[in-house]
Design a protein around this motif. Structure first.
Motif, PDB file in Angstrom:
ATOM      1  N   ARG B  93       0.807  -0.916   0.049  1.00 48.33           N
ATOM      2  CA  ARG B  93      -0.030   0.048  -0.012  1.00 48.33           C
ATOM      3  C   ARG B  93       0.881   1.159   0.081  1.00 48.33           C
ATOM      4  O   ARG B  93       0.762   2.324  -0.956  1.00 48.33           O
ATOM      5  N   LYS B  97       2.297   2.616  -5.121  1.00 45.94           N
ATOM      6  CA  LYS B  97       2.603   3.369  -6.278  1.00 45.94           C
ATOM      7  C   LYS B  97       3.005   4.398  -7.203  1.00 45.94           C
ATOM      8  O   LYS B  97       3.630   4.817  -7.449  1.00 45.94           O
ATOM      9  N   ASP B 184       3.225   0.614 -17.931  1.00 42.86           N
ATOM     10  CA  ASP B 184       1.547   0.853 -16.410  1.00 42.86           C
ATOM     11  C   ASP B 184       0.921   2.431 -17.192  1.00 42.86           C
ATOM     12  O   ASP B 184      -0.320   1.854 -16.517  1.00 42.86           O
ATOM     13  N   ASP B 193      -6.579  -0.660 -12.865  1.00 38.00           N
ATOM     14  CA  ASP B 193      -6.376  -0.161 -11.201  1.00 38.00           C
ATOM     15  C   ASP B 193      -5.398  -0.734 -11.089  1.00 38.00           C
ATOM     16  O   ASP B 193      -5.020  -1.695 -10.599  1.00 38.00           O
ATOM     17  N   THR B 195      -2.765   0.150  -9.235  1.00 38.14           N
ATOM     18  CA  THR B 195      -1.884  -0.131  -8.060  1.00 38.14           C
ATOM     19  C   THR B 195      -2.989  -0.729  -7.707  1.00 38.14           C
ATOM     20  O   THR B 195      -1.660  -2.423  -7.062  1.00 38.14           O
ATOM     21  N   GLN B 196      -3.834  -1.424  -7.795  1.00 34.21           N
ATOM     22  CA  GLN B 196      -4.800  -2.467  -7.032  1.00 34.21           C
ATOM     23  C   GLN B 196      -4.099  -3.952  -7.417  1.00 34.21           C
ATOM     24  O   GLN B 196      -4.076  -5.310  -6.717  1.00 34.21           O
TER      25      GLN B 196
END
Lengths: 298, 320, 234
Positions: B93, B97, B184, B193, B195-196
């Motif tokens: 998390r 990013k 990306d 998404d 990051t997910q």
């Protein structure tokens, strides 16, 4: 007053010295990231190598480590250039992360080579015992003064190099925009070579300082890696002045965290010093991943 | 050497079991690196969490460390995997990013912190004394059937993870991950998404690594701080995956077996050398393994079994 | 002999070809202009010459010598200067340092050449110590062109130098291009503002979908009704 003198002599001053050593390593990580766009995992082992190269002269010739320092710096820079040629240059055009894997391999190779040549035992430079100088309540060891002063001199020299010389400015230009540097006619490979020379040279100086301050062992590069990365992230990776500030901050944080702030026990157990560096790094990544000095130019 | 001797059979079983445990680690790393392009420099952290969780949860009460939960092995493993997954989720998390290099640096950090905790928190892990008397499944069986049965269990797990990983590779999830890995920006542009997806791959990989840790704790019946050794856990696994072929689940298994056989066979050879040379040659082996990694990276960047598009696409009738 | 001759150039990015066999020439001391719709590959030839796009086929001659696939610093040393459209200044370096970087290959006598650039772009004089990233778009374009002129090139390649500029700056930049050209420098100019660019140019090239559509003197292209209707916005 006893508490204050202890605080300064046992926590603040050692923190400053450790911070100087981290700064010397973190500058190289930051410069290399700026120029070559990869996190150099073998940088801690460059410091180890510098420390061991100095041992050749202190052990067999009885030199002072300060006299051996310039030779260790030059030797480490030469090894760094050779390693770049053999293991990093083939990946100049690849994604940065492949170079990180290569540096991961170089890290292990350097360490095992050091273990092979010098063995695994802890070594020290034979400096002899020098009594600390006393200034009122301050007790300062001569080596602490030397380390701080030499680091300061090296940082000033680096600043003059980056701001006044043609190559230094080119280094900042490549870090700013490698493609534009290339089409401007800047010899990027020459800049890369000097980045290795400076980065590895400063790392070697830091390694010798570790030997002067405490002791030398083959795994110390691995132990250094985390605080060095934390310092580089804190300062804004790619920014050498930020790395200096980051190194000092991490060194001070690690030492000051072990001060008995709230009870008569150390606030953080000394065994967890590297965890302090990790916490700072994580906080920075959450709060401000571009580092404290993102607005500054380098 | 008599190849039919019991000693040699035991050696082969041990070789197979260790190869299998490393294959699990490699499949986990392949989920992170091969599928998603995530550089994990702290494999040891997730391995160690799995190992210590399994050991603490299954061992009888001991004054040396936390314990006495007396969980059966099969119940301890999911807990070990969940703990590792939770840690990966937290670190992911924070780092996923931003640029890839930050994840590399943060995973080095988490591995160091886990190593410090294991070394310093003796109430929990018994520190350098280590945890002993860990139960091994099937150990009540007569020799060599006990070892063979454990080898069978490891092999079954490798096969199961391989099957699941292959399914994942061919699934839309795997396709999305590869798209993100390769660009990306492009993947974000088509509404993924990023990051997910990365977080999911990172967490799943970490859980598989924890399973390998648990297997290793039960296999050795003892667990000490060597479980956090970056050389044997993190580095060797990277060499295995790069040599075998990242992005290829069979490559991950092949690389694990091949490198482990080379590693332990050379140890067998060098152990016959005179005393001082045994330690020396162990460094030469590390040096050569490092060199092997460099050569494969430069000359055979895709490894022995290069990445292929999933079978789904291969089987389409070719036009023209 | 032409200063620059691009012959049958096939070039692109990754697996995609943008140019499919394009011919472009610049005569010594003259201005050649490349115009065309978006996506026609106008900038790709310059990028390919400097290794920022891949050359698949064809060749590039500079003063009669084959310079295809030469490294960028060799091209600059021969007298080819290139100003990319975006990211064309070193943002964190001062204006003076940007100019000095243009002279990396020939470090002597920098002061005189900086004076020459400042004479061409007077607004830069008081910005010398400022970081280039802090300047306005027009001033940044001046820094970029000044940097390219520091080695006193024979050929200046400009990729959309007026993109995103206000009309006032646009006129200034076209005016400076003419001034640079009058000092004897050949110019290859890629432009969106096709009419203005052709008005100062000698040779004109209209590219569409990676091929030469029209090649003529710039004056003839401006007068050509078909060109005007399809490519110059009527």
């Amino acid at each position: 007053m006893a508490a204050l003198s202890d605080f300064i002599n046992l926590y603040l001053l050692p923190g400053l010295v450790v911070g100087c050593i981290y700064a010397l390593g973190a500058i190289g990580i930051s410069l290399l990231f700026g120029i070559l766009r990869f996190a150099h995992f073998a940088h801690g082992d460059m410091m180890t190598l510098g420390a061991y190269l100095a041992i050749i002269f202190t052990a067999s010739l009885g030199w002072s480590p300060y006299a051996a320092l310039p030779i260790a710096v030059v030797g480490t820079a030469i090894v760094a250039l050779a390693l770049d040629r053999a293991f990093y240059k083939p990946f100049r055009r690849s994604a940065g992360i492949v170079t990180v894997i290569a540096s991961f391999g170089v890290m292990l190779m350097l360490r095992s080579a050091i273990q092979l040549i010098w063995g695994v035992d802890v070594k020290t430079y034979d400096i002899g015992i020098r009594f600390p100088m006393e200034f009122g309540m301050l007790k300062i060891a001569p080596r602490q003064v030397t380390i701080v002063l030499v680091t300061a001199a090296l940082v000033v020299a680096l600043h003059l190099f980056l701001s006044r010389t043609r190559l230094g400015k080119a280094m900042r230009a490549v870090s700013d925009d490698p493609d534009l540097a290339r089409v401007s006619g800047i010899n990027v490979e020459q800049v890369v070579r000097w980045t290795w020379i400076i980065g590895a040279g400063l790392a070697a100086a830091g390694g010798v300082f570790i030997g002067i301050q405490t002791k030398v062992h083959p795994n110390m590069g691995w132990d250094l890696l985390l605080p060095l990365f934390a310092a580089a992230v804190l300062g804004g990776i790619g920014r050498p002045y930020g790395a200096v500030a980051g190194g000092l901050a991490i060194g001070l944080c690690q030492e000051l965290a072990t001060y008995p702030w709230f009870s008569d026990q150390p606030f953080v157990a000394p065994g967890y010093k590297p965890a302090v560096a990790f916490s700072v790094m994580v906080i920075m990544l959450i709060w401000r991943p571009t580092g404290l000095f993102r607005g500054r130019v380098f | 050497m008599d190849i039919f001797s019991a000693g040699f059979l035991n050696y082969l079983i041990a070789l197979g079991t260790m190869s299998g445990i490393y294959a699990v680690l490699c499949l986990g790393l392949n989920l992170q690196w091969g599928f998603a392009g995530l550089f994990n420099a702290g494999i040891a952290a997730f391995f160690a969490i799995g190992a210590y969780a399994a050991a603490i949860l299954t061992t009888p009460e001991s004054p040396n460390h936390l314990g006495g939960f007396g969980l059966p092995v099969v119940a301890a493993w999911p807990v070990a995997m969940l703990l590792s997954g939770a840690l990966a989720w937290a670190i992911g998390r924070i780092c996923l990013k931003v640029q890839g290099d930050y994840l590399a640096m943060a995973t080095i950090g988490i591995a160091e912190v886990i190593r410090l905790v294991i070394k310093n928190e003796e109430w929990l892990t018994a520190g350098t004394r280590g945890i002993s008397n860990i139960a091994r499944p099937f150990e009540a069986l007569p020799t060599p059937w006990n070892a063979l049965a454990f080898l069978g269990l490891v092999a079954a797990l490798v096969a199961g993870i391989y099957w699941a990983a292959e399914r994942a590779w061919a699934s839309p999830w795997g396709r999305a991950l590869r798209a993100i890995r390769d660009s990306d920006v492009a993947a974000a542009a088509i509404g993924k998404d990023v990051t997910q997806f990365r977080l999911e791959a990172f967490v799943l990989g970490a859980m598989v690594m924890a399973l390998a840790g648990a297997l290793s704790a039960h296999y050795f019946k003892f667990l000490g701080t060597t479980a956090t050794e970056p050389m044997m856990v993190t580095f060797l696994v990277w060499v295995m995956l790069i040599v075998g072929g990242s992005g290829n689940n069979r490559g991950a298994i092949l690389g694990a077996a091949l490198i482990w056989v080379i590693w332990s066979a050379t140890e067998l050879l060098t152990n016959r050398l005179p005393g001082e040379w045994i330690t020396r040659t162990s460094y030469i082996r590390v040096l050569l393994i490092g060199l092997l990694l460099q050569i494969v990276l430069q000359r055979f960047g895709k490894g022995l079994l290069p990445e292929r598009p999933p079978r789904m696409i291969d089987d389409r009738p070719k036009s023209g | 002999m032409s200063l620059l001759q691009i012959q049958k150039l096939v070039a692109g990015y990754g697996a995609v070809d943008i140019l499919n066999g394009v011919d472009i020439a610049v005569e010594p001391g003259k201005i050649s202009v490349i115009v065309g719709p978006n996506g026609a590959g106008k900038s790709t030839a310059m990028k390919a010459l400097f290794g920022l796009a891949q050359v698949r086929e064809g060749r590039v001659l500079f003063q009669g010598d084959d310079v295809t696939r030469l490294p960028a610093d060799k091209l600059v040393a021969r007298g080819i200067a290139y100003v990319p459209q975006e990211r064309n200044v070193f943002r964190s370096l001062s204006v003076r340092e940007n100019l000095e970087m243009g002279a990396f290959l020939k470090p002597g006598d920098i002061a005189r050449r900086i004076e020459a650039v400042l004479a061409l772009f007077p607004p830069l004089r008081e910005k010398l110590k400022q970081a280039a990233g802090e300047l306005s778009g027009g001033q940044r374009q001046m820094v970029a062109m000044g940097r390219a002129l520091m080695l006193e090139p024979r050929l200046l390649m400009l990729d959309e130098p007026t993109a995103g500029l206000s009309p006032l700056y646009m006129d200034q930049i076209f005016d400076r291009i003419v001034a640079i050209n009058q000092s004897g420098v050949g110019v290859l100019l890629v432009e969106q503002n096709a009419k203005q660019a052709l008005a100062i140019g000698h040779l004109g090239y209209v590219l569409a979908t990676g091929r030469n559509r029209f090649t003529d003197s710039a004056a003839n292209l401006l007068a050509n009704r078909e060109v005007a209707e399809s490519f110059l916005g009527g």
